[in-house]
Design an enzyme around this catalytic site. Structure first.
Site, PDB file in Angstrom:
ATOM      1  N   SER A   1      34.484  37.685  49.453  1.00  0.00           N
ATOM      2  CA  SER A   1      34.799  38.286  49.481  1.00  0.00           C
ATOM      3  C   SER A   1      34.434  39.579  48.388  1.00  0.00           C
ATOM      4  O   SER A   1      33.497  38.912  47.380  1.00  0.00           O
ATOM      5  CB  SER A   1      36.593  38.151  49.388  1.00  0.00           C
ATOM      6  OG  SER A   1      36.516  37.388  48.060  1.00  0.00           O
TER       7      SER A   1
ATOM      8  N   GLU B   1      35.522  42.617  45.517  1.00  0.00           N
ATOM      9  CA  GLU B   1      36.405  43.520  45.185  1.00  0.00           C
ATOM     10  C   GLU B   1      36.351  44.992  44.837  1.00  0.00           C
ATOM     11  O   GLU B   1      35.261  45.758  44.249  1.00  0.00           O
ATOM     12  CB  GLU B   1      36.990  43.160  43.781  1.00  0.00           C
ATOM     13  CG  GLU B   1      37.898  43.537  43.131  1.00  0.00           C
ATOM     14  CD  GLU B   1      38.396  42.436  42.113  1.00  0.00           C
ATOM     15  OE1 GLU B   1      38.554  41.486  42.200  1.00  0.00           O
ATOM     16  OE2 GLU B   1      38.874  43.121  40.470  1.00  0.00           O
TER      17      GLU B   1
ATOM     18  N   GLY C   1      48.754  41.192  34.740  1.00  0.00           N
ATOM     19  CA  GLY C   1      47.787  42.066  34.287  1.00  0.00           C
ATOM     20  C   GLY C   1      47.969  42.647  32.737  1.00  0.00           C
ATOM     21  O   GLY C   1      48.421  41.879  32.324  1.00  0.00           O
ATOM     22  N   ASP C   2      47.422  43.920  32.804  1.00  0.00           N
ATOM     23  CA  ASP C   2      47.638  44.220  31.447  1.00  0.00           C
ATOM     24  C   ASP C   2      47.786  45.624  30.835  1.00  0.00           C
ATOM     25  O   ASP C   2      48.110  46.421  32.364  1.00  0.00           O
ATOM     26  CB  ASP C   2      45.785  44.683  30.920  1.00  0.00           C
ATOM     27  CG  ASP C   2      45.820  43.085  30.536  1.00  0.00           C
ATOM     28  OD1 ASP C   2      45.930  42.321  29.723  1.00  0.00           O
ATOM     29  OD2 ASP C   2      44.066  42.802  30.560  1.00  0.00           O
TER      30      ASP C   2
ATOM     31  N   GLN D   1      37.812  34.785  35.992  1.00  0.00           N
ATOM     32  CA  GLN D   1      36.682  36.001  35.469  1.00  0.00           C
ATOM     33  C   GLN D   1      35.438  35.822  36.133  1.00  0.00           C
ATOM     34  O   GLN D   1      35.060  35.127  35.769  1.00  0.00           O
ATOM     35  CB  GLN D   1      37.762  35.452  34.242  1.00  0.00           C
ATOM     36  CG  GLN D   1      36.750  37.113  33.319  1.00  0.00           C
ATOM     37  CD  GLN D   1      37.229  38.133  33.608  1.00  0.00           C
ATOM     38  OE1 GLN D   1      36.114  38.706  34.721  1.00  0.00           O
ATOM     39  NE2 GLN D   1      38.841  38.525  32.789  1.00  0.00           N
TER      40      GLN D   1
ATOM     41  N   GLN E   1      27.243  48.968  29.475  1.00  0.00           N
ATOM     42  CA  GLN E   1      28.348  49.270  29.595  1.00  0.00           C
ATOM     43  C   GLN E   1      29.511  47.181  29.571  1.00  0.00           C
ATOM     44  O   GLN E   1      30.156  46.819  28.844  1.00  0.00           O
ATOM     45  CB  GLN E   1      29.073  49.659  30.616  1.00  0.00           C
ATOM     46  CG  GLN E   1      29.766  50.826  31.018  1.00  0.00           C
ATOM     47  CD  GLN E   1      29.554  51.655  32.569  1.00  0.00           C
ATOM     48  OE1 GLN E   1      29.469  51.136  33.396  1.00  0.00           O
ATOM     49  NE2 GLN E   1      29.374  52.684  32.678  1.00  0.00           N
TER      50      GLN E   1
ATOM     51  N   PHE F   1      32.460  45.658  27.336  1.00  0.00           N
ATOM     52  CA  PHE F   1      33.524  44.696  28.519  1.00  0.00           C
ATOM     53  C   PHE F   1      33.302  44.057  28.531  1.00  0.00           C
ATOM     54  O   PHE F   1      34.060  43.098  28.441  1.00  0.00           O
ATOM     55  CB  PHE F   1      33.577  45.291  29.997  1.00  0.00           C
ATOM     56  CG  PHE F   1      34.543  45.198  31.027  1.00  0.00           C
ATOM     57  CD1 PHE F   1      35.741  46.025  30.988  1.00  0.00           C
ATOM     58  CD2 PHE F   1      34.327  44.149  32.436  1.00  0.00           C
ATOM     59  CE1 PHE F   1      36.844  45.331  31.424  1.00  0.00           C
ATOM     60  CE2 PHE F   1      35.132  44.360  33.019  1.00  0.00           C
ATOM     61  CZ  PHE F   1      36.155  44.544  32.563  1.00  0.00           C
TER      62      PHE F   1
ATOM     63  N   HIS G   1      33.655  35.404  45.121  1.00  0.00           N
ATOM     64  CA  HIS G   1      34.286  37.623  45.066  1.00  0.00           C
ATOM     65  C   HIS G   1      33.515  38.110  43.547  1.00  0.00           C
ATOM     66  O   HIS G   1      33.051  37.401  42.821  1.00  0.00           O
ATOM     67  CB  HIS G   1      35.446  36.676  44.184  1.00  0.00           C
ATOM     68  CG  HIS G   1      36.282  37.859  44.553  1.00  0.00           C
ATOM     69  ND1 HIS G   1      36.911  37.944  45.603  1.00  0.00           N
ATOM     70  CD2 HIS G   1      37.295  38.681  43.425  1.00  0.00           C
ATOM     71  CE1 HIS G   1      37.797  39.458  44.989  1.00  0.00           C
ATOM     72  NE2 HIS G   1      37.232  39.721  44.129  1.00  0.00           N
TER      73      HIS G   1
END
Ligand code: FAD
Length: 283
Positions: A12, A14, A104-105, A174, A210, A214, A264
């Site tokens: 899949s 995202e 969520g955040d 994650q 980056q 992150f 994913h």
């Protein structure tokens, strides 16, 4: 890994909701390119702000209109039960059967305490099951290297189990670059009797600076040997991309070989790296 081997691997992709028309065009072009490999579904992330939520709906509507398997993310932080039910009722009316359910955040500075009616993702999963029964296939998030706000590794695992006990159908992890973290996580889940597919989330690497920033915020470790190699490449984008491709292909290869129930990909709305990894893997 025995618990994972019985599942047919799923693949899949995202996406995130673009902010501009040009971004939306780019998303559509890359989705068309990615669709060639026939993923099970495209998922679309969902943010805490009103305007980003509208853009999630727009992207989801486009995917559904094109006939792609679509899994909207939905988060509970800063939201009411009523609003969550309203959104899921809309998704059901669009024949969407899969959602990714998250706490969520909130944007930094907003604080988390007491905002919204549901505090954790297990409560969201329970709400979806109580309102919609078995209609939705519910994906939840898992953290092989543990969630950054977790009290400790054990409580994080117990909290993951709460989501499974509340009715999660499957999990997406994650991203990580240390496959042993994933294998150990699966082992710990097996000991707790958790028996759902836990699909590794894969982040292709194209911009190391980056990625490093992150990864710090979401709790992903970039192994020292990788960091040192990337740092030595400085601004040499081609070398970074080529090494990144190598590292991620090897990671995916090992995960699938050991029985991971699919992959994913965090596409970042790009298609090039994902398709290269896909071809390298010979999927
Ligand atoms: P939870 O499972 O609720 O866990 C959050 C933290 O609280 C953990 O530390 C956990 O140990 C602890 N905890 C959980 N339950 C309890 C409890 N009952 N009591 C005490 N502590 C508890 N964010 C977005 O905003 N939008 C997205 O679309 C999005 N998509 C994502 C997709 C994936 C696959 C992943 C891995 C993450 C995604 N995120 C997204 C990020 C996610 O929202 C954050 O990591 C968030 O901080 C935690 O969400 P969660 O659903 O894992 O939370």
């Amino acid at each position: 890994m025995e618990s994972q081997k019985k599942y047919t691997p799923t693949f899949s992709f995202e996406l995130f909701p673009p902010k501009t028309e040009a971004g939306m065009e780019k998303l559509q072009t890359n989705v068309m390119k990615l669709s060639v490999v026939n993923p099970l579904y495209f998922s679309v992330t969902y943010g805490a702000g009103g305007s980003t939520q509208e853009r999630t709906f727009e992207s989801v509507n486009w995917l559904v209109a094109k006939g792609f398997g679509t899994a909207p993310h939905i988060s509970c932080v800063g939201s009411s039960r009523e609003k969550i039910i309203e959104i899921l009722t809309y998704y059901k009316s669009q024949n969407i059967k899969r959602v990714v359910a998250l706490r969520g955040d909130l944007p930094s500075g907003a604080g988390l305490g007491g905002v919204g009616e549901l505090n954790y993702a297990n409560e969201l999963v329970a709400l979806i099951r109580s309102e919609f029964g078995d209609y939705f296939h519910i994906e939840v998030a898992a953290y092989p290297e543990f969630h950054p706000q977790a009290g400790n590794a054990n409580s994080d695992l117990q909290n993951f189990k709460r989501k499974v006990d509340a009715g999660a159908s499957a999990a997406i992890t994650q991203y990580f670059y240390n496959p042993d973290a994933y294998f150990r996580f699966i082992e710990s889940c097996e000991k707790l009797g958790i028996d759902i597919p836990i699909v590794p989330g894969i982040m292709p690497i194209s911009n190391y600076t980056q990625l490093a920033r992150f990864s710090d915020s979401c709790g992903t470790e970039i192994p020292r040997w990788m960091r040192k190699r990337f740092e030595a490449m400085g601004d040499d984008i081609d070398s970074i991309k080529s090494f990144g491709l190598d590292v991620v292909t090897t990671l995916c290869d090992r995960l699938l070989e050991q029985g991971a129930p699919g992959l994913h990909f965090y596409t970042m709305n790009q298609s090039h790296s994902v398709l290269k990894i896909w071809n390298n893997l010979g999927l």
